[in-house]
Design a protein around this motif. Structure first.
Motif, PDB file in Angstrom:
ATOM      1  N   ILE A   9     -35.921  18.972 -40.403  1.00 24.82           N
ATOM      2  CA  ILE A   9     -35.068  18.138 -39.103  1.00 24.82           C
ATOM      3  C   ILE A   9     -34.956  18.065 -38.273  1.00 24.82           C
ATOM      4  CG2 ILE A   9     -33.790  15.616 -39.591  1.00 24.82           C
ATOM      5  CD1 ILE A   9     -34.322  16.040 -42.969  1.00 24.82           C
ATOM      6  N   GLU A  10     -34.690  17.778 -37.091  1.00 30.03           N
ATOM      7  CA  GLU A  10     -34.310  17.610 -35.810  1.00 30.03           C
ATOM      8  C   GLU A  10     -33.189  17.502 -35.374  1.00 30.03           C
ATOM      9  OE1 GLU A  10     -35.925  19.953 -33.325  1.00 30.03           O
ATOM     10  OE2 GLU A  10     -37.837  19.692 -34.384  1.00 30.03           O
ATOM     11  N   PRO A  11     -31.891  18.135 -34.953  1.00 31.22           N
ATOM     12  CA  PRO A  11     -31.131  17.705 -34.917  1.00 31.22           C
ATOM     13  C   PRO A  11     -31.646  16.861 -33.408  1.00 31.22           C
ATOM     14  CG  PRO A  11     -31.320  19.433 -33.497  1.00 31.22           C
ATOM     15  CD  PRO A  11     -32.506  19.311 -34.137  1.00 31.22           C
ATOM     16  N   VAL A  12     -30.026  15.740 -33.686  1.00 32.86           N
ATOM     17  CA  VAL A  12     -29.754  14.206 -33.041  1.00 32.86           C
ATOM     18  C   VAL A  12     -28.865  14.164 -32.006  1.00 32.86           C
ATOM     19  CG1 VAL A  12     -29.265  13.015 -35.114  1.00 32.86           C
ATOM     20  CG2 VAL A  12     -30.331  11.731 -32.918  1.00 32.86           C
ATOM     21  N   LYS A  13     -28.244  14.019 -31.034  1.00 33.03           N
ATOM     22  CA  LYS A  13     -27.523  13.280 -29.857  1.00 33.03           C
ATOM     23  C   LYS A  13     -27.825  12.365 -29.074  1.00 33.03           C
ATOM     24  CE  LYS A  13     -24.589  15.987 -26.521  1.00 33.03           C
ATOM     25  NZ  LYS A  13     -24.354  16.872 -26.101  1.00 33.03           N
ATOM     26  N   VAL A  14     -27.065  11.316 -29.233  1.00 33.47           N
ATOM     27  CA  VAL A  14     -26.881  10.239 -27.975  1.00 33.47           C
ATOM     28  C   VAL A  14     -26.266  10.569 -26.950  1.00 33.47           C
ATOM     29  CG1 VAL A  14     -28.693   9.504 -30.202  1.00 33.47           C
ATOM     30  CG2 VAL A  14     -26.256   9.108 -29.515  1.00 33.47           C
ATOM     31  N   SER A  15     -26.592   9.829 -25.850  1.00 31.33           N
ATOM     32  CA  SER A  15     -25.209   9.487 -25.191  1.00 31.33           C
ATOM     33  C   SER A  15     -23.951   8.856 -25.309  1.00 31.33           C
ATOM     34  CB  SER A  15     -26.391   8.759 -24.070  1.00 31.33           C
ATOM     35  OG  SER A  15     -24.820   8.957 -22.510  1.00 31.33           O
ATOM     36  N   ALA A  16     -23.406   9.070 -25.268  1.00 32.37           N
ATOM     37  CA  ALA A  16     -21.847   8.664 -25.500  1.00 32.37           C
ATOM     38  C   ALA A  16     -21.272   7.308 -24.482  1.00 32.37           C
ATOM     39  CB  ALA A  16     -20.784   9.359 -25.110  1.00 32.37           C
TER      40      ALA A  16
ATOM     41  N   ARG B  38     -28.654  25.478 -40.725  1.00 31.87           N
ATOM     42  CA  ARG B  38     -28.320  25.068 -39.914  1.00 31.87           C
ATOM     43  C   ARG B  38     -28.534  24.932 -38.225  1.00 31.87           C
ATOM     44  NH1 ARG B  38     -27.601  20.232 -43.080  1.00 31.87           N
ATOM     45  NH2 ARG B  38     -27.736  21.087 -45.320  1.00 31.87           N
ATOM     46  N   TYR B  39     -28.415  23.575 -36.977  1.00 34.58           N
ATOM     47  CA  TYR B  39     -28.249  24.375 -35.921  1.00 34.58           C
ATOM     48  C   TYR B  39     -28.354  23.111 -34.987  1.00 34.58           C
ATOM     49  CZ  TYR B  39     -33.367  23.115 -35.622  1.00 34.58           C
ATOM     50  OH  TYR B  39     -34.702  21.738 -36.143  1.00 34.58           O
ATOM     51  N   SER B  40     -27.219  22.948 -33.872  1.00 37.34           N
ATOM     52  CA  SER B  40     -27.314  21.882 -32.966  1.00 37.34           C
ATOM     53  C   SER B  40     -28.481  21.681 -31.933  1.00 37.34           C
ATOM     54  CB  SER B  40     -26.184  21.721 -32.343  1.00 37.34           C
ATOM     55  OG  SER B  40     -26.348  23.437 -30.948  1.00 37.34           O
ATOM     56  N   VAL B  41     -28.847  20.672 -31.071  1.00 35.00           N
ATOM     57  CA  VAL B  41     -29.398  20.936 -29.829  1.00 35.00           C
ATOM     58  C   VAL B  41     -29.486  21.870 -28.870  1.00 35.00           C
ATOM     59  CG1 VAL B  41     -29.220  18.094 -30.149  1.00 35.00           C
ATOM     60  CG2 VAL B  41     -28.013  19.012 -28.477  1.00 35.00           C
ATOM     61  N   LYS B  42     -28.767  22.515 -28.480  1.00 34.87           N
ATOM     62  CA  LYS B  42     -28.463  23.393 -28.017  1.00 34.87           C
ATOM     63  C   LYS B  42     -29.322  24.769 -28.904  1.00 34.87           C
ATOM     64  CE  LYS B  42     -23.653  21.806 -25.817  1.00 34.87           C
ATOM     65  NZ  LYS B  42     -22.343  22.840 -25.401  1.00 34.87           N
ATOM     66  N   ASN B  43     -29.833  25.135 -29.947  1.00 31.67           N
ATOM     67  CA  ASN B  43     -29.927  26.208 -30.575  1.00 31.67           C
ATOM     68  C   ASN B  43     -31.887  26.251 -30.316  1.00 31.67           C
ATOM     69  OD1 ASN B  43     -27.597  25.602 -33.239  1.00 31.67           O
ATOM     70  ND2 ASN B  43     -27.757  27.343 -30.864  1.00 31.67           N
ATOM     71  N   SER B  44     -32.064  26.812 -30.341  1.00 31.39           N
ATOM     72  CA  SER B  44     -33.960  27.257 -30.437  1.00 31.39           C
ATOM     73  C   SER B  44     -34.288  27.265 -31.809  1.00 31.39           C
ATOM     74  CB  SER B  44     -34.161  28.622 -29.629  1.00 31.39           C
ATOM     75  OG  SER B  44     -35.382  28.552 -29.547  1.00 31.39           O
ATOM     76  N   LYS B  45     -34.532  26.717 -32.364  1.00 37.50           N
ATOM     77  CA  LYS B  45     -36.009  27.050 -34.021  1.00 37.50           C
ATOM     78  C   LYS B  45     -36.645  27.645 -34.114  1.00 37.50           C
ATOM     79  CE  LYS B  45     -38.648  23.465 -35.300  1.00 37.50           C
ATOM     80  NZ  LYS B  45     -39.193  22.167 -35.865  1.00 37.50           N
ATOM     81  N   ASN B  46     -37.362  28.099 -32.575  1.00 29.95           N
ATOM     82  CA  ASN B  46     -38.352  28.938 -32.929  1.00 29.95           C
ATOM     83  C   ASN B  46     -37.617  31.036 -33.235  1.00 29.95           C
ATOM     84  OD1 ASN B  46     -40.697  27.227 -33.362  1.00 29.95           O
ATOM     85  ND2 ASN B  46     -40.599  27.353 -30.824  1.00 29.95           N
ATOM     86  N   GLU B  47     -36.042  29.928 -32.112  1.00 31.10           N
ATOM     87  CA  GLU B  47     -35.344  31.658 -31.747  1.00 31.10           C
ATOM     88  C   GLU B  47     -35.192  32.014 -33.445  1.00 31.10           C
ATOM     89  OE1 GLU B  47     -32.622  31.537 -28.968  1.00 31.10           O
ATOM     90  OE2 GLU B  47     -34.232  31.401 -27.147  1.00 31.10           O
ATOM     91  N   ILE B  48     -34.884  31.341 -33.986  1.00 34.79           N
ATOM     92  CA  ILE B  48     -34.498  31.130 -35.320  1.00 34.79           C
ATOM     93  C   ILE B  48     -35.493  31.533 -36.208  1.00 34.79           C
ATOM     94  CG2 ILE B  48     -32.917  30.483 -37.251  1.00 34.79           C
ATOM     95  CD1 ILE B  48     -31.830  28.332 -35.576  1.00 34.79           C
ATOM     96  N   LEU B  49     -36.735  30.798 -36.535  1.00 37.89           N
ATOM     97  CA  LEU B  49     -37.123  31.118 -37.344  1.00 37.89           C
ATOM     98  C   LEU B  49     -37.602  32.580 -36.944  1.00 37.89           C
ATOM     99  CD1 LEU B  49     -39.462  28.220 -37.359  1.00 37.89           C
ATOM    100  CD2 LEU B  49     -37.970  28.565 -38.661  1.00 37.89           C
ATOM    101  N   ASN B  50     -37.714  32.934 -35.918  1.00 40.62           N
ATOM    102  CA  ASN B  50     -37.974  34.681 -35.166  1.00 40.62           C
ATOM    103  C   ASN B  50     -36.885  35.496 -35.755  1.00 40.62           C
ATOM    104  OD1 ASN B  50     -40.632  34.217 -33.818  1.00 40.62           O
ATOM    105  ND2 ASN B  50     -39.486  33.999 -32.106  1.00 40.62           N
TER     106      ASN B  50
ATOM    107  N   ARG C  76     -26.605  17.815 -36.401  1.00 36.96           N
ATOM    108  CA  ARG C  76     -27.598  19.185 -36.089  1.00 36.96           C
ATOM    109  C   ARG C  76     -29.203  18.660 -36.961  1.00 36.96           C
ATOM    110  NH1 ARG C  76     -23.509  24.437 -37.119  1.00 36.96           N
ATOM    111  NH2 ARG C  76     -23.198  23.422 -39.253  1.00 36.96           N
ATOM    112  N   GLY C  77     -29.474  19.826 -36.688  1.00 32.30           N
ATOM    113  CA  GLY C  77     -31.220  20.053 -37.413  1.00 32.30           C
ATOM    114  C   GLY C  77     -30.689  20.440 -38.534  1.00 32.30           C
ATOM    115  N   VAL C  78     -31.461  20.462 -39.516  1.00 35.64           N
ATOM    116  CA  VAL C  78     -31.316  21.709 -41.116  1.00 35.64           C
ATOM    117  C   VAL C  78     -32.701  22.123 -41.412  1.00 35.64           C
ATOM    118  CG1 VAL C  78     -31.888  19.791 -42.477  1.00 35.64           C
ATOM    119  CG2 VAL C  78     -31.217  20.926 -43.125  1.00 35.64           C
TER     120      VAL C  78
END
Length: 346
Positions: free
Chosen positions: A257-264, A228-240, A157-159
């Motif tokens: 720090i942006e979240p990171v997700k890589v392909s399995a 803390r937020y995942s790639v499914k969340n919007s950082k801007n929405e959280i900040l708002n 997750r990002g922070v």
């Protein structure tokens, strides 16, 4: 072959005890300089010590990157058979030793692999940021963090760390009609989101300071929010959400720090999985709720994943311990995976 295995296990034990005995909390990574000087000579790997006191050994387009810093609080190293106790044994000097030996053995076989013991991972990741800003690029990066020896981490997750400063009018407490502490408390309760579900963002207050006198309502209040937020969340929405509730206050982003997700299905992840399978172990794909240097290093590579020995539930505890078996499995996983990747490129 059995003799070689036992000699390697002895070397793991020797190196781990030595590095765990060196207290290297974030900001004091220079304490490890003599250790890496010695290793550089012994393993015939060129050493580079960076401005942030990160340590790079060898050269190549594949990077094995762990971190040399630990959380504060020295723990006297202890050995019980093949179990090593001490600060950093799990996070992340166990993974570091596995990567260090893998780098040496791979280079001896003719593979160009670089090792990094990065600084400040437990702080602001100065070492990882420095490496990103250096302009270096890698085909593959494996990040060495404890992942329960059989887990391959494909998502963090990002922070967001926010400083919120609010101001009010001080009044005598016996006649005050308004109170900044009460107002802030109401807003905190409205934005608070506990970390329950991985894919739902969390907003957690961690520091609050306010007031100077016992009989005067405060003129200023300071609040820190850990988000803390995942790639499914919007950082801007959280900040708002935060800005709406604290619209009379000033808000500063002190870490982002942006979240990171890589392909399995990435080549690196599949190679790590096969590296475990080759030893008779069943790999698992996993994700972590926090952040790591993987979130930052993703910017300088085509493929990245996190994998390492050690029980992740023991991170930052006073009971950090790791077995030689765990490190030996991880060491062979790194070697198996990188050999496979290099042979595919030929």
């Amino acid at each position: 072959m059995q003799l070689e295995k036992e000699l390697l296990r002895q070397k793991i034990k020797e190196l781990l005890i030595e590095i765990v005995s060196i207290y290297t909390p974030s900001g004091e990574e220079e304490r490890a300089k003599d250790f890496f000087d010695k290793i550089s000579k012994e393993f015939n790997l060129k050493l580079e010590i960076t401005k942030t006191n990160s340590y790079l050994l060898g050269e190549g387009n594949i990077l094995l990157a762990s971190h040399i810093d630990t959380v504060p609080g020295f723990l006297e190293p202890k050995v019980e058979g093949d179990i090593i106790y001490g600060r950093g044994a799990v996070d992340a000097k166990g993974p570091l030793v596995a990567m260090l030996l893998a780098t040496y053995l791979l280079n001896e076989k003719g593979y160009k692999v670089q090792f990094a013991a990065l600084s400040d991972e437990e702080g602001k990741s100065k070492g990882a940021r420095e490496l990103v800003n250096s302009g270096k690029k890698y085909d593959y990066i494996i990040v060495g963090e404890p992942s329960n020896t059989y887990d391959i981490i494909i998502e963090y997750r990002g922070v967001l760390h926010l400083d919120v400063t609010c101001r009010g009018v001080p009044q005598h407490s016996s006649s005050a009609k308004d109170n900044l502490i009460v107002n802030i408390a109401k807003n905190i309760l409205e934005v608070y989101r506990p970390p329950i579900n991985y894919d739902d963002f969390s907003i957690v207050p961690t520091v609050i300071k306010s007031g100077d006198y016992i009989n005067v309502t405060p003129s200023e209040a300071y609040l820190h929010l850990d988000i803390r937020y995942s790639v499914k969340n919007s950082k801007n929405e959280i900040l708002n959400i935060i800005k709406e509730k604290f619209r009379e206050c000033s808000i500063s982003i002190v870490e982002d720090i942006e979240p990171v997700k890589v392909s399995a299905n990435s080549e690196l992840v599949k190679s790590l999985m096969r590296g475990l399978i080759k030893q008779g172990h069943k790999p698992r794909l996993a994700r972590k709720a926090g952040t790591s240097d993987m979130n930052i290093l993703k910017n300088i590579t085509q493929e990245i994943a996190t994998y390492g020995p050690g029980n992740s539930s023991l991170e930052h505890t006073d009971n950090e311990k790791i077995s030689i078996d765990e490190i030996f499995i991880a060491l062979n996983t790194y070697i198996n995976a990188i050999e496979e990747l290099c042979l595919k490129k030929k």
